[in-house]
Write a protein that holds these residues in place. Sequence first.
Motif, PDB file in Angstrom:
ATOM      1  N   ALA A 139       5.697   5.847   1.863  1.00 27.56           N
ATOM      2  CA  ALA A 139       4.536   6.125   0.872  1.00 27.56           C
ATOM      3  C   ALA A 139       4.827   7.433   0.219  1.00 27.56           C
ATOM      4  CB  ALA A 139       3.178   6.045   1.377  1.00 27.56           C
ATOM      5  N   ALA A 140       5.225   8.650   1.029  1.00 22.70           N
ATOM      6  CA  ALA A 140       5.413   9.904   0.539  1.00 22.70           C
ATOM      7  C   ALA A 140       6.791  10.049  -0.127  1.00 22.70           C
ATOM      8  CB  ALA A 140       5.793  11.006   1.752  1.00 22.70           C
ATOM      9  N   ALA A 141       7.788   9.120   0.282  1.00 22.15           N
ATOM     10  CA  ALA A 141       9.074   9.071  -0.665  1.00 22.15           C
ATOM     11  C   ALA A 141       8.873   8.486  -2.019  1.00 22.15           C
ATOM     12  CB  ALA A 141      10.146   8.033   0.414  1.00 22.15           C
ATOM     13  N   ALA A 142       7.877   7.405  -2.186  1.00 26.66           N
ATOM     14  CA  ALA A 142       7.677   6.797  -3.495  1.00 26.66           C
ATOM     15  C   ALA A 142       7.063   7.850  -4.300  1.00 26.66           C
ATOM     16  CB  ALA A 142       6.834   5.451  -3.179  1.00 26.66           C
ATOM     17  N   MET A 143       5.847   8.405  -3.635  1.00 24.37           N
ATOM     18  CA  MET A 143       5.014   9.281  -4.543  1.00 24.37           C
ATOM     19  C   MET A 143       6.060  10.754  -5.026  1.00 24.37           C
ATOM     20  SD  MET A 143       2.006  11.839  -3.153  1.00 24.37           S
ATOM     21  CE  MET A 143       3.070  12.842  -2.060  1.00 24.37           C
ATOM     22  N   ASN A 144       7.025  11.219  -3.945  1.00 22.26           N
ATOM     23  CA  ASN A 144       7.747  12.095  -4.598  1.00 22.26           C
ATOM     24  C   ASN A 144       9.066  11.928  -5.513  1.00 22.26           C
ATOM     25  OD1 ASN A 144       6.451  14.862  -3.101  1.00 22.26           O
ATOM     26  ND2 ASN A 144       6.387  13.285  -1.485  1.00 22.26           N
ATOM     27  N   PHE A 145       9.346  10.789  -5.354  1.00 23.35           N
ATOM     28  CA  PHE A 145      10.387  10.087  -6.083  1.00 23.35           C
ATOM     29  C   PHE A 145       9.992  10.157  -7.684  1.00 23.35           C
ATOM     30  CE2 PHE A 145      11.873   6.413  -8.583  1.00 23.35           C
ATOM     31  CZ  PHE A 145      13.339   6.654  -8.506  1.00 23.35           C
ATOM     32  N   SER A 146       8.576   9.645  -7.696  1.00 17.52           N
ATOM     33  CA  SER A 146       7.944   9.495  -9.108  1.00 17.52           C
ATOM     34  C   SER A 146       7.929  10.908  -9.379  1.00 17.52           C
ATOM     35  CB  SER A 146       6.539   9.118  -8.923  1.00 17.52           C
ATOM     36  OG  SER A 146       5.974   9.058 -10.220  1.00 17.52           O
ATOM     37  N   ALA A 151       0.690  -1.113  -0.165  1.00 14.13           N
ATOM     38  CA  ALA A 151       0.058   0.023   0.085  1.00 14.13           C
ATOM     39  C   ALA A 151       0.840   1.082  -0.002  1.00 14.13           C
ATOM     40  CB  ALA A 151      -0.941   0.158   1.240  1.00 14.13           C
ATOM     41  N   ALA A 152       1.940   1.268   0.840  1.00 17.85           N
ATOM     42  CA  ALA A 152       2.749   2.401   0.800  1.00 17.85           C
ATOM     43  C   ALA A 152       3.575   2.659  -0.531  1.00 17.85           C
ATOM     44  CB  ALA A 152       3.928   2.253   1.886  1.00 17.85           C
ATOM     45  N   VAL A 153       4.239   1.672  -1.115  1.00 13.12           N
ATOM     46  CA  VAL A 153       5.028   1.771  -2.251  1.00 13.12           C
ATOM     47  C   VAL A 153       4.034   1.818  -3.464  1.00 13.12           C
ATOM     48  CG1 VAL A 153       6.803   0.812  -3.857  1.00 13.12           C
ATOM     49  CG2 VAL A 153       6.942   0.623  -1.543  1.00 13.12           C
ATOM     50  N   GLY A 154       3.111   0.654  -3.574  1.00 16.65           N
ATOM     51  CA  GLY A 154       2.093   0.982  -4.859  1.00 16.65           C
ATOM     52  C   GLY A 154       1.030   2.219  -4.768  1.00 16.65           C
ATOM     53  N   GLY A 155       0.822   2.440  -3.622  1.00 17.00           N
ATOM     54  CA  GLY A 155      -0.325   3.704  -3.643  1.00 17.00           C
ATOM     55  C   GLY A 155       0.537   4.992  -3.608  1.00 17.00           C
ATOM     56  N   GLY A 156       1.888   4.957  -3.099  1.00 18.23           N
ATOM     57  CA  GLY A 156       2.546   6.242  -3.444  1.00 18.23           C
ATOM     58  C   GLY A 156       2.798   6.379  -4.791  1.00 18.23           C
ATOM     59  N   LEU A 157       3.258   5.373  -5.565  1.00 16.97           N
ATOM     60  CA  LEU A 157       3.458   5.519  -7.151  1.00 16.97           C
ATOM     61  C   LEU A 157       2.190   5.848  -7.737  1.00 16.97           C
ATOM     62  CD1 LEU A 157       5.927   2.608  -7.583  1.00 16.97           C
ATOM     63  CD2 LEU A 157       6.572   5.022  -7.313  1.00 16.97           C
ATOM     64  N   LEU A 158       1.213   5.419  -7.442  1.00 17.10           N
ATOM     65  CA  LEU A 158      -0.299   5.639  -8.058  1.00 17.10           C
ATOM     66  C   LEU A 158      -0.392   6.995  -7.739  1.00 17.10           C
ATOM     67  CD1 LEU A 158      -2.398   2.527  -7.553  1.00 17.10           C
ATOM     68  CD2 LEU A 158      -1.889   3.742  -9.729  1.00 17.10           C
TER      69      LEU A 158
END
Length: 210
Positions: A190-197, A120-127
Motif C-alpha cells: 500500500a505504501a509503495a502504491a501511494m508513493n509510486f503515485s 485495499a492495499a493497491v486501490g487504497g494506496g492509489l487513492l
Amino acid sequence: MNGTGSSTTAATAVERHSFFDDVQALVTGTLFVSIGLAMFRHAGLMTGGTVGLAFLAHYASGLPFGALFFTINLPFYWLAWRRMGRRFTLKTLAAVTLLAGLSEVLPTWFQLQRVSPWFAAVGGGLLVGAGFIILFRHRASLGGLNVLVLWLQERFGWRAGYVQLAIDGVILLASWPWIDAQRLALSVLAAAAMNFSLAVNHRPGRYVAF
C-alpha cells in the motif's frame, strides 16, 4: 517574434488558485485520503506518515484516532510557518482538521462489508496518493512528515515520493507488534502504491499554480 514571446510568457505565467479552488481541493483531497484509509482499516492494514504514527498511538493507547492525528501534527506547524509560509500552514491546518473529523464520522456514512486485502492495499494506496497530490498542488499537506518531505523537496530537490517511502518503511516496521506478517507485507505494498503515485505525478516544476 513579439507574438511568440507573449505566448511563451502567458503559457509559463504562474496562476494563483482562487479561494474556491483551494476549498474544493482541500475537501476533495482529504476525502480521497479518508476513503483510502477506511479501506486500510477495514483490511487491517497500516500506513506511514503522521497518519501511521497516529495509528500506532491509537493501537497502543486506545485513544481516538482523529484526536491523536490532530495532536501529533501540532509540533510541525512551526516548521510549516517558518519554511513554507502562512498560506501553506493555514491550508495544511484546515486539511488536518478536516481529515481528523472525517476519520471519526466517515464510518457512519460509509461502511464496507467486504474488500479484498490486495485491492485495499493497491486501490487504497492509489487513492491516498491521489489525495496527497491534490493537496500538494494547492500548496497544502496533511501536516507532520508531509511538511518535512515537501520542504526537503523544495530545499534540496529530493523527490517527495522517494523520501516519504523511506520514512513510511520505518513506521511500518514499528507496527509489527499489532499486525501479522501478511498484513505488514500488504501495508508495504500500500505504501509503495501511494508513493509510486507521488513519485510519478508530483515532480518539481511539473505544476506551477499555487
